[in-house]
Design a protein around this motif. Structure first.
Motif, PDB file in Angstrom:
ATOM      1  N   VAL A 216       0.773  -1.185   0.076  1.00  0.00           N
ATOM      2  CA  VAL A 216       0.033   0.050  -0.091  1.00  0.00           C
ATOM      3  C   VAL A 216       0.921   1.093   0.037  1.00  0.00           C
ATOM      4  CG1 VAL A 216      -1.724   1.294   1.319  1.00  0.00           C
ATOM      5  CG2 VAL A 216      -1.829  -1.188   1.299  1.00  0.00           C
ATOM      6  N   LEU A 217       0.766   1.760  -1.151  1.00  0.00           N
ATOM      7  CA  LEU A 217       1.828   3.151  -1.171  1.00  0.00           C
ATOM      8  C   LEU A 217       0.893   4.380  -0.900  1.00  0.00           C
ATOM      9  CD1 LEU A 217       3.240   1.104  -2.864  1.00  0.00           C
ATOM     10  CD2 LEU A 217       3.302   2.595  -4.871  1.00  0.00           C
ATOM     11  N   ILE A 218       1.375   5.240   0.074  1.00  0.00           N
ATOM     12  CA  ILE A 218       0.526   6.598   0.272  1.00  0.00           C
ATOM     13  C   ILE A 218       0.924   7.650   0.109  1.00  0.00           C
ATOM     14  CG2 ILE A 218      -0.294   7.579   2.385  1.00  0.00           C
ATOM     15  CD1 ILE A 218      -1.385   5.023   3.494  1.00  0.00           C
ATOM     16  N   GLY A 219       0.680   8.695  -0.705  1.00  0.00           N
ATOM     17  CA  GLY A 219       1.258   9.685  -1.147  1.00  0.00           C
ATOM     18  C   GLY A 219       0.004  10.913  -0.790  1.00  0.00           C
ATOM     19  N   GLY A 220       0.229  12.127  -1.402  1.00  0.00           N
ATOM     20  CA  GLY A 220      -0.626  13.296  -1.271  1.00  0.00           C
ATOM     21  C   GLY A 220      -0.613  13.916   0.099  1.00  0.00           C
ATOM     22  N   GLY A 221      -1.663  14.708   0.394  1.00  0.00           N
ATOM     23  CA  GLY A 221      -1.719  15.574   1.698  1.00  0.00           C
ATOM     24  C   GLY A 221      -1.835  14.578   2.770  1.00  0.00           C
ATOM     25  N   MET A 222      -2.233  13.478   2.621  1.00  0.00           N
ATOM     26  CA  MET A 222      -2.487  12.503   3.952  1.00  0.00           C
ATOM     27  C   MET A 222      -1.298  11.821   4.403  1.00  0.00           C
ATOM     28  SD  MET A 222      -4.681   9.308   2.754  1.00  0.00           S
ATOM     29  CE  MET A 222      -4.312   8.131   1.400  1.00  0.00           C
ATOM     30  N   ALA A 223      -0.102  11.655   3.622  1.00  0.00           N
ATOM     31  CA  ALA A 223       1.033  11.184   3.943  1.00  0.00           C
ATOM     32  C   ALA A 223       1.722  12.016   5.247  1.00  0.00           C
ATOM     33  CB  ALA A 223       1.931  11.372   3.077  1.00  0.00           C
ATOM     34  N   TYR A 224       1.353  13.182   5.470  1.00  0.00           N
ATOM     35  CA  TYR A 224       1.882  14.168   6.604  1.00  0.00           C
ATOM     36  C   TYR A 224       1.420  13.697   7.946  1.00  0.00           C
ATOM     37  CZ  TYR A 224       3.473  16.490   2.225  1.00  0.00           C
ATOM     38  OH  TYR A 224       4.046  16.576   0.986  1.00  0.00           O
ATOM     39  N   THR A 225       0.291  13.341   7.801  1.00  0.00           N
ATOM     40  CA  THR A 225      -0.398  12.794   9.211  1.00  0.00           C
ATOM     41  C   THR A 225       0.338  11.613   9.751  1.00  0.00           C
ATOM     42  OG1 THR A 225      -2.395  13.753   8.641  1.00  0.00           O
ATOM     43  CG2 THR A 225      -2.351  12.323  10.422  1.00  0.00           C
ATOM     44  N   PHE A 226       0.813  10.658   8.822  1.00  0.00           N
ATOM     45  CA  PHE A 226       1.617   9.676   9.278  1.00  0.00           C
ATOM     46  C   PHE A 226       3.224  10.042   9.828  1.00  0.00           C
ATOM     47  CE2 PHE A 226      -1.493   7.762   6.716  1.00  0.00           C
ATOM     48  CZ  PHE A 226      -1.632   6.293   6.999  1.00  0.00           C
TER      49      PHE A 226
END
Ligand code: AMP
Length: 391
Positions: A216-226
């Motif tokens: 599962v590759l996560i990008g975009g604005g939501m990656a910063y919460t991680f």
């Protein structure tokens, strides 16, 4: 899951109610993208070609005020529909009553009646039982072909089929086959790429795909919460502080299969940036925000995609609407388009627009017509408009 299909019914001379998704983007009377109309044509043409009387129902836009009604008048769709397929189209500027009933009564075989916007009726979105029963009384068979609406329990999606024999149209059938295939028996490796603005919109899908996909590759604005959840510096980037615990949980559960960006393109201002550069993930200075994945991440994501046999993509890797921050999304899109012998699925919304605008639409196996519906499907949720079709 067993739903009947159009081919299971002899429709000649029958009044067939088809719930279509004619919720087209439009400016005034000009339809700016008629994809949804075109996507419904296989079902419509099959029915008119076999001598059915085809009654089309759809919503258009959100209706709260009289002004909304004027803005979302279905007659603009009737005009386009008459141009793009051969059967005569009668538009009925009513959602109930004598005008509608007479129009249906007078239909010849192989013709179409398109009703005014279903949401002109306040009972539509409440699944008012009386409304569902009334609309059902106009037909002999119900066909669900509005994949973009099957995640909603409305009178036109769930009410009508409880009163009539029912089946899936070709579009819904294809969506269920392709998305269902990825979810239930994906060719492996199965890679999911999730982006977009908010973790909160994608929690369900991350959770389910962490169980099913190989990566599962996560990008975009939501990656910063991680990254914030790991105690890293994210400057002014998008953050959903109340989702940090969940992000941490996903990182623990997904260890080994969850990929996060390792570098990020940052800027000192969203609207008028004067300083744009790339830094390591988690090293974003104060006053800067992360707006795209960096070159190193692009390379890592491309590597992670090598050899993939099933890919599901939802959500851009950055603020792709601005050319300065579109590279991550473009490169991921290209990498998917170039995969050999893979089932590549775009789950609607912004990623679908990105693929189309870049001219790659034809290279994908499937671009879902339902953003919200395809996400809920990939979350493993029961979609009410599909559940009601099951026998
Ligand atoms: P969604 O509807 O959740 O798929 O989000 C799509 C939106 O996310 C697009 O309008 C993008 O501009 C936005 N987006 C993607 N990455 C970022 C980011 N790093 N910061 C702010 N917005 C972003």
């Amino acid at each position: 899951m067993k739903t009947k299909t159009l081919k299971d019914f002899d429709v000649k001379g029958k009044r067939v109610i088809v719930r279509v998704d004619f919720n087209v983007p439009h400016k005034g009377e000009v339809i700016t993208d008629d994809n949804r109309i075109m996507a419904a044509l296989p079902t419509i043409n099959d029915l008119t070609g076999r001598g059915a009387k085809v009654i089309l129902l759809s919503h258009l836009g959100k209706i709260k005020t009289e002004e909304d009604k004027a803005k979302n008048d279905m007659s603009i769709v009737a005009r386009r529909l008459a141009e793009v397929q051969p059967a005569p189209v009668v538009f009925v500027n009513a959602t109930r009553g004598e005008e509608l009933e007479n129009a249906v009564r007078d239909m010849a075989e192989g013709t179409i009646v398109l009703m005014q916007n279903t949401r002109y009726e306040p009972g539509e979105t409440k699944n008012d039982p009386e409304l569902g029963a009334y609309w059902a009384s106009l037909g002999d068979l119900f066909v669900e072909d509005a994949f973009g609406s099957v995640h909603r329990a409305h009178a036109s999606t769930v009410g009508i089929p409880t009163h009539l024999p029912h089946c899936a149209g070709f579009l819904v059938q294809k969506e269920l086959e392709v998305l269902g295939g990825a979810l239930n028996e994906p060719k492996r490796p199965f890679v999911a790429i999730l982006g977009g603005a908010k973790v909160s919109d994608k929690i369900g899908v991350i959770e389910n795909l962490l169980k099913i996909a190989d990566k599962v590759l996560i990008g975009g604005g939501m990656a910063y919460t991680f990254q914030a959840a790991e105690g890293k510096k994210i400057g002014n980037s998008l953050l959903e502080a109340d989702k940090e615990d969940l992000a941490r949980e996903f990182m623990e559960k997904g260890a080994g299969k969850l990929y996060l960006p390792t570098d990020t393109v940052i800027a000192n201002d969203f609207d008028a940036p004067t300083d744009i550069r790339t830094v390591k993930a988690g090293e974003i200075p104060d006053g800067y925000m992360g707006l795209d994945i960096g070159e190193e991440t692009i390379a890592e994501f491309k590597k992670a995609l090598e050899g993939a046999k099933t890919v599901f993509w939802n959500g851009p890797m950055g603020v792709f609407e601005k050319p300065e921050f579109a590279k991550g999304t473009i490169e991921v899109c290209k990498a998917l388009a170039e995969l050999d012998d893979a089932v590549t699925i775009i789950g609607g919304g912004d990623s679908a627009s990105a693929a189309k605008n870049l001219g790659y639409a034809e290279k994908f196996s499937h671009i879902s017509t339902g953003g919200g519906a395809s996400l809920e499907f990939m979350e493993g949720k029961n979609l009410p408009g599909v559940a009601v079709l099951e026998d």
